[in-house]
Design an enzyme around this catalytic site. Structure first.
Site, PDB file in Angstrom:
ATOM      1  N   ASP A  12       0.823  -1.212   0.000  1.00 26.13           N
ATOM      2  CA  ASP A  12       0.000   0.000   0.000  1.00 26.13           C
ATOM      3  C   ASP A  12       0.858   1.263   0.000  1.00 26.13           C
ATOM      4  O   ASP A  12       0.641   2.182   0.815  1.00 26.13           O
ATOM      5  CB  ASP A  12      -0.953   0.016   1.223  1.00 26.13           C
ATOM      6  CG  ASP A  12      -1.751  -1.277   1.344  1.00 26.13           C
ATOM      7  OD1 ASP A  12      -2.058  -1.880   0.316  1.00 26.13           O
ATOM      8  OD2 ASP A  12      -2.058  -1.676   2.489  1.00 26.13           O
ATOM      9  N   GLU A  54     -11.119   0.486  -4.078  1.00 22.42           N
ATOM     10  CA  GLU A  54     -10.431   0.917  -2.853  1.00 22.42           C
ATOM     11  C   GLU A  54      -9.185   1.694  -3.218  1.00 22.42           C
ATOM     12  O   GLU A  54      -8.923   1.948  -4.395  1.00 22.42           O
ATOM     13  CB  GLU A  54     -10.075  -0.309  -1.993  1.00 22.42           C
ATOM     14  CG  GLU A  54      -9.206  -1.313  -2.711  1.00 22.42           C
ATOM     15  CD  GLU A  54      -9.026  -2.621  -1.948  1.00 22.42           C
ATOM     16  OE1 GLU A  54      -9.724  -2.839  -0.952  1.00 22.42           O
ATOM     17  OE2 GLU A  54      -8.186  -3.425  -2.369  1.00 22.42           O
TER      18      GLU A  54
HETATM   19  C1  6LW Z   1      -5.834  -2.104   1.919  1.00 22.07           C
HETATM   20  C2  6LW Z   1      -6.470  -2.190   0.607  1.00 22.07           C
HETATM   21  C3  6LW Z   1      -5.643  -3.222   0.035  1.00 22.07           C
HETATM   22  O1  6LW Z   1      -6.504  -1.360   2.860  1.00 22.07           O
HETATM   23  O2  6LW Z   1      -5.382  -4.140   0.993  1.00 22.07           O
HETATM   24  O3  6LW Z   1      -4.334  -3.901  -1.701  1.00 22.07           O
HETATM   25  C4  6LW Z   1      -5.783  -3.578   2.211  1.00 22.07           C
HETATM   26  N1  6LW Z   1      -5.132  -3.129  -1.114  1.00 22.07           N
HETATM   27  O4  6LW Z   1      -6.457  -1.037  -0.145  1.00 22.07           O
HETATM   28  C5  6LW Z   1      -4.793  -3.923   3.266  1.00 22.07           C
HETATM   29  O5  6LW Z   1      -3.499  -3.633   2.811  1.00 22.07           O
END
Ligand code: 6LW
Length: 505
Positions: free
Chosen positions: A22, A179
């Site tokens: 991240d 996300e």
């Molecule tokens: C994070 C989300 C994700 O909050 O995994 O790969 C989660 N993306 O955006 C935890 O790292």
């Protein structure tokens, strides 16, 4: 076949190897700073500095005081600290991040020097969910955008939000888990970069643009602008990206990816790592380059790589920022103050299976590596472990008279080997090597974890060679990667030094 040797001086991906997912990056003048997630480990949010986007040196951890971060013992593995966004505004660095779990929520910390100290957190209870982003308009209006993807106006100084979060754009219809949003003003547009498809093999990056930060957003016709799903690319799960300009004004993306090894389905053992890739612009849309293990020649001078010494002698009162402990690090249980030049770990009852185990380690950052410690178990029992979580770990553990290799895989725990040893300090070793070419095939594991002991005369005894797949994310689940470290299961165990040697060549 082993990969061909990399041309000397050629920059390589991942730029931050090991469990560093991240990534969020920001540029201030000639300096770049990058932050990652840290989950159940303390201190939280490793922070790196670079001048060339390729070589990153860890300069601290953002949440390094208990007043900033309390992870209760009940914090499950892969809960805790998720997905920061790091930005610079009005002379201050701002980091917004989610603490998933008891006493958690979204919080903002600030600093004038990213090496710290960072402020105590300001809570933002009006920001729902995970993956918060901050961006400011020219008049100072600040927007917080979160996974979903939704947006709310915020005062980044107080955490106060105004109104209910409003849906913005949720990526391609049908794609799961929109996300990791980041919103930017670039030229005449506001760009909303998101991840979608979940953080596994379907992971992808998509983008939309608008003339205003609040939308409406027009999706890029080429979405997803990055994904490796369904390919045989050596880097998989590519997603969760952030954009930044290079020293020459060119554009770059930092993102997470994994390097699976072995047969099918492929096991990745180092967690999600930080990669770098070039970005060009066509018709005001970004075109993302290949996330290659070898980066292209860069048009700016490269600085020397990080210089962290291979061996830590524990001569300093403060531990290096790359050391992470499980959930907390009270001095009564982890200190270099008790026996000068040694790290003392004092157990509080838990073995590696327990969430309150006293464990301090470093991320495994190389597919092939060796870790050695000089341990004095005369006042307790403990040793050297390769840990994915409470339910997945291998260890070589010493008591006064014996060493044992322990393995836990899910509900199964076993003592793999034992050996009597003379009393006194001894060297415990873990050597990790990719599975040899003659062991390839659809069922081959990714690597072999060998555990052994050196007696005081220097003679080495290998005690066990274990299949590494059981310490992989594909087996254990979750968001983290392997951490190699020292632990105390009973009494006090003292460690004179810890040596970590990459064997990747
Ligand atoms: C994070 C989300 C994700 O909050 O995994 O790969 C989660 N993306 O955006 C935890 O790292």
């Amino acid at each position: 076949m082993p990969p061909p040797p990399r041309p000397a001086g050629r920059p390589a991906n991942p730029v931050i190897p090991g469990f560093h997912p991240d990534p969020s990056v920001c540029r201030v003048g000639d300096d770049y700073y990058l932050a990652c997630s840290s989950f159940e480990y303390f201190p939280g949010v490793p922070l790196f500095h670079s001048r060339d986007l390729v070589h990153w040196t860890q300069i601290g951890n953002v949440l390094d005081r208990p007043e900033q971060l309390r992870l209760p013992a009940a914090t499950p593995s892969s809960a805790g600290i998720y997905a920061p966004t790091l930005r610079h505004h009005d002379g201050r660095f701002h980091l917004i991040v989610t603490h998933c779990g008891e006493g958690g929520g979204n919080l903002i910390v600030t600093a004038t020097d990213p090496a710290g100290p960072w402020s105590d957190p300001v809570r933002a209870p009006g920001v729902p969910g995970i993956d918060p982003d901050l961006v400011w308009e020219e008049d100072g209006t600040c927007w917080c955008t979160v996974a979903g993807v939704a947006q709310v106006r915020i005062d980044a100084g107080t955490g106060q939000t105004y109104g209910a979060p409003r849906p913005l754009w949720s990526g391609r219809p049908g794609a799961k888990a929109p996300e990791a949003p980041h919103l930017y003003r670039i030229g005449a547009y506001w760009y909303l970069l998101i991840a979608e498809g979940g953080t596994e093999r379907g992971h992808a990056v998509s983008i939309a643009r608008s003339r205003t930060p609040t939308g409406p957003f027009e999706p890029c016709p080429a979405n997803p602008v990055l994904t490796h799903r369904g390919t045989d690319h050596p880097v998989q799960n590519t997603g969760h990206a952030d954009l930044v300009q290079g020293p020459d004004g060119s554009w770059w993306m930092v993102l997470l990816g994994v390097r699976p090894g072995g047969g099918t389905p492929g096991w990745h053992v180092l967690g999600r790592e930080t990669f770098l890739t070039p970005v060009t612009w066509v018709d005001d849309w970004p075109v993302v380059g290949d996330v290659s293990p070898d980066l292209p020649e860069l048009p700016w001078p490269l600085s020397p790589g990080p210089v962290e010494a291979r061996r830590d002698d524990f001569e300093c009162a403060e531990l290096r920022p790359s050391w992470i402990s499980l959930r907390d690090r009270p001095a009564a249980h982890c200190t270099t103050g008790e026996r000068p030049g040694w790290l003392t770990l004092r157990a509080r009852g838990g073995s590696l299976d327990a969430p309150d185990v006293v464990f301090t380690g470093r991320r495994q950052q190389h597919l092939a590596c060796r870790a050695r410690v000089l341990a004095d178990p005369s006042q307790g029992r403990g040793g050297l472990a390769v840990r994915l979580d409470e339910r997945h770990h291998y260890a070589i553990e010493a008591s006064g008279t014996e060493v044992r290799v322990l393995a836990r895989v899910g509900p199964l725990s076993t003592v793999v080997a034992t050996r009597p040893v003379p009393a006194g300090p001894l060297v415990l070793t873990v050597t990790i090597t990719p599975a040899p070419p003659d062991a390839q095939g659809p069922c081959a594991g990714p690597d072999v974890v060998s555990l052994g002991v050196e007696d005081p005369g220097g003679a080495f005894t290998a005690l066990a060679a274990l299949d590494g797949r059981y310490l992989s994310t594909e087996v254990a689940g979750g968001f983290t990667g392997r951490v190699i470290g020292m632990y105390a299961a009973h009494g006090a165990v003292h460690f004179d030094w810890f040596d970590y040697e990459p064997l990747d060549g």
